[in-house]
Design an enzyme around this catalytic site. Structure first.
Site: not given
Ligand code: IMP
Ligand code: MG
Length: 177
Positions: A94, A98
């Site tokens: 990954e 986030d």
């Molecule tokens: P989550 O499901 O909220 O954990 O999001 C994960 C995905 O969101 C990552 O694999 C990224 O593609 C995108 N993402 C989260 N934070 C960032 C950031 O700061 N910059 C760019 N993409 C992000």
């Molecule tokens: Mg991603």
């Protein structure tokens, strides 16, 4: 006074990727199966695979992406893996964790395919943003709650090519994110 923007130089990333590769190599499997999450993890996977001494096979999975700086709804699978995971030592690769929703989804999705073992490596982790309980086994850098770009990470499909990682606010200060 504004805080210094978060910045990871290409050399800093390179050194950390090599350390992660060594950690994975110590796992001792004859071969490992890397599953990269498109598109953000593409640079990381390419460098990690070349830094590892363990022979690897490579596949990709595509998830729905951010629209701008906000996640648009729950994570959705857009394109599944092609190679069966049964009996393989699988490493999910990954770019960033986030909220943890994408990681949780992928760990359940891939875990259900009876891999011999499933571990996760993420280049970046934003632990303060976690909404669901999900953890990577190997983490490159733990970072504060900032929207970052570069080395595969995008904002509206831009900046993926940058060899370093920086805050969007440092490149586009008018956005104030
Ligand atoms: P989550 O499901 O909220 O954990 O999001 C994960 C995905 O969101 C990552 O694999 C990224 O593609 C995108 N993402 C989260 N934070 C960032 C950031 O700061 N910059 C760019 N993409 C992000
Ligand atoms: Mg991603």
């Amino acid at each position: 006074m504004p805080e210094t923007p978060l910045f990871l130089a290409a050399e800093t990333i390179h050194a950390r990727v090599h350390a992660l590769a060594a950690d994975l190599d110590r796992g001792g499997s004859e071969s490992m199966h890397l599953v990269g999450v498109l598109k953000g993890a593409v640079m990381f996977l390419a460098d990690l695979a070349r830094a590892m001494t363990t022979p690897v096979t490579i596949d990709f999975i595509t998830m729905s992406t951010y629209e701008g700086v906000q996640q648009a709804g729950p994570p959705r699978l857009l394109h599944d893996v092609r190679i069966p995971l049964h009996g393989r030592d699988v490493i999910l690769v990954e770019d960033i964790v986030d909220s943890g929703r994408t990681l949780r989804f992928l760990q359940e999705h891939l875990g259900a395919r009876s891999p011999q073992r499933l571990r996760t490596v993420t280049l970046l982790d934003k632990p303060s943003r976690r909404v669901v309980d999900a953890a990577a086994d190997y983490i490159g850098f733990s970072i504060p709650d900032r929207f970052v770009i570069g080395y595969g990470l995008d904002f509206e499909e831009r900046y993926r090519h940058l060899p370093y990682i920086t805050e969007l606010a440092a490149e586009e200060p008018q956005r104030g994110v």
